[in-house]
Design a protein around this motif. Structure first.
Motif, PDB file in Angstrom:
ATOM      1  N   VAL A 169     -16.484  21.810 -17.595  1.00 37.79           N
ATOM      2  CA  VAL A 169     -17.723  21.049 -17.382  1.00 37.79           C
ATOM      3  C   VAL A 169     -17.790  20.641 -15.915  1.00 37.79           C
ATOM      4  N   VAL A 184     -22.246  22.241 -18.605  1.00 32.63           N
ATOM      5  CA  VAL A 184     -21.313  23.362 -18.757  1.00 32.63           C
ATOM      6  C   VAL A 184     -21.827  24.475 -17.863  1.00 32.63           C
ATOM      7  N   PRO A 185     -21.010  24.960 -16.918  1.00 36.55           N
ATOM      8  CA  PRO A 185     -21.519  26.001 -16.014  1.00 36.55           C
ATOM      9  C   PRO A 185     -21.856  27.270 -16.788  1.00 36.55           C
ATOM     10  N   VAL A 198     -13.444  25.328 -21.867  1.00 37.87           N
ATOM     11  CA  VAL A 198     -14.868  25.002 -21.775  1.00 37.87           C
ATOM     12  C   VAL A 198     -15.048  24.070 -20.576  1.00 37.87           C
TER      13      VAL A 198
END
Lengths: 214, 213
Positions: B150, B211-212, B148
């Protein structure tokens, strides 16, 4: 030069001084016991002493290292109660909700490639505070670990409970059984394998709640 | 009782004399062995790297735009900007030097991990820690989750004249990087950019962690 056995009966024993044996026949020289012979018990005792000197710090360091992380699972069959830290717990449900809502009920769109998993864990304990401050983590089938209720979900507006283990109540009389909901954010392709409930004072033991294979 | 002991005493004296000669040789041998042992010890000590060398961190380097593996997390520096004023919740913060804001993508590898150490280091080894004048929750407070990524920005306050000579260094432990991986990325800042930033009084605002998508 010939060597003979030291005369053990002469008194005083010249062997103990390191001088030749005066009682030996003329023309022969008998040397005193060697250093090794005189100190044989000391040398013999040195071996276990050195072993002990090495073993004690290694044992202490290894024990401290072993207790520094959750390494020993306490587990039960999927869905069964696991007894851990003066409490019992089991995984009631594990789902991946299709619709995610924030704290005011508005739908939340997850970043691409991510998926939310929602675990409902039921606890039983005479002491509702026993598990306060515990950590709940998810482990996937590849061995990767994920925090429960991560900051990323809070950033998206999802509510996070104060504790993932303790009952969310201010009641004077805490319940004997309660449930908590813990959410995890995983890559879409990750498959959950189990939930770890970790109390710092129980390390290296932790509760492992197996997720039933689908 | 003692009449028969005369020859024995004489013989004993001669044997003792010979023995003392052997003893001197033996003691000289012992002394030589001790000197040789000390010399060997000194040679080993002299050739063994000191503690700083043995325990130095493993520097993993990359350039801007490329991921660098810092063992427990990956980092990709996406860009850098700067200015003379940094805005924050508690107001604007000016500086006699220059604010340097580094934008990066962070991704834990297998377990949740917190970023504890972020410095800019010049070529002389001087380090400038991420500023504590504004809240930087990416440092220490926040866990990175595996898989995940960031995007975050970290602010540093450095002398203007040195801004062109800085590399970013990131690690997990805030205090102890011994024998751990440290990510290092050389920042592409020119002297002209640094002077321009020093003169720019428009307040900078740290980008929120995201978060992209």
């Amino acid at each position: 030069m010939s060597m003979t056995t030291p005369d053990q009966t002469s008194s005083p024993d010249p062997m103990s001084t390191g001088y030749p044996n005066a009682a030996a026949p003329v023309g022969t020289t008998v040397y005193a016991d060697s250093w090794w012979r005189r100190n044989r018990w000391g040398v013999a005792a040195l071996v276990p002493a050195l072993a002990l000197a090495l073993a004690v710090p290694i044992h202490d360091a290894y024990t401290a290292y072993g207790k520094s992380a959750p390494r020993t699972p306490v587990t039960a069959e999927s869905g069964d109660w696991v007894t851990y830290d003066k409490s019992q717990m089991r995984l009631s449900t594990m789902t991946s909700p299709a619709r995610i809502e924030d704290s005011i009920g508005s739908p939340v769109t997850l970043p691409a490639g991510l998926r939310v998993w929602r675990a409902t864990i039921t606890f039983r304990s005479q002491d509702a505070d026993a598990l306060d401050g515990c950590d709940v983590m998810l482990t996937d089938t590849s061995g990767n670990s994920y925090d429960g209720n991560p900051d990323e979900l809070s950033d998206l507006g999802l509510d996070a409970p104060l504790s993932a283990c303790a009952p969310d109540t201010m009641s004077v009389k805490p319940p004997k059984q309660w449930s908590t909901v813990v959410e995890f954010l995983l890559p879409a392709g990750a498959k959950p394998a189990g939930i770890r409930v970790i109390s710092a004072d129980q390390l290296p033991r932790y509760a492992w709640l197996t997720i039933a294979s689908r | 009782m003692t009449a028969g002991l005369g020859p024995i005493r004489n013989h004993r004296r001669s044997v003792l004399s010979a023995f003392r000669g052997g003893r001197i040789v033996r003691r000289a041998g012992h002394a030589l062995a001790i000197v040789a042992t000390l010399a060997a010890g000194a040679a080993i000590t002299d050739r063994t790297p000191d503690a700083d060398t043995q325990q130095h961190p493993f520097i993993r380097s990359a350039t801007v735009g490329h991921a660098v593996d810092a063992r427990t997390f990956d980092v990709t520096v996406l860009g850098v900007r700067g200015g003379a004023v940094l805005g924050g919740i508690s107001g604007s913060h000016d500086t006699s030097g220059v604010w340097v804001l580094v934008r990066m993508k962070l991704d834990a590898r297998t377990n949740p991990v917190s970023l504890g150490y972020a410095v800019l280091e010049d070529s002389d080894g001087r380090t400038y820690r991420a500023t504590g004048r504004v809240d930087q929750s990416i440092l220490g407070e926040r866990s990175l989750e595996p898989g995940v990524p960031v995007i975050a920005e970290i602010a540093f306050e450095v002398p203007t004249a040195l801004a062109q000579d800085m590399s970013l260094r990131l690690a997990v432990s805030p205090t102890d990087q011994r024998m751990d991986a440290v990510a290092q990325v050389r920042l592409p800042i020119t002297a002209g950019q640094a002077r321009q930033w020093h003169a720019d009084k428009n307040p900078l605002t740290l980008a929120a962690i995201s978060v992209p998508t």
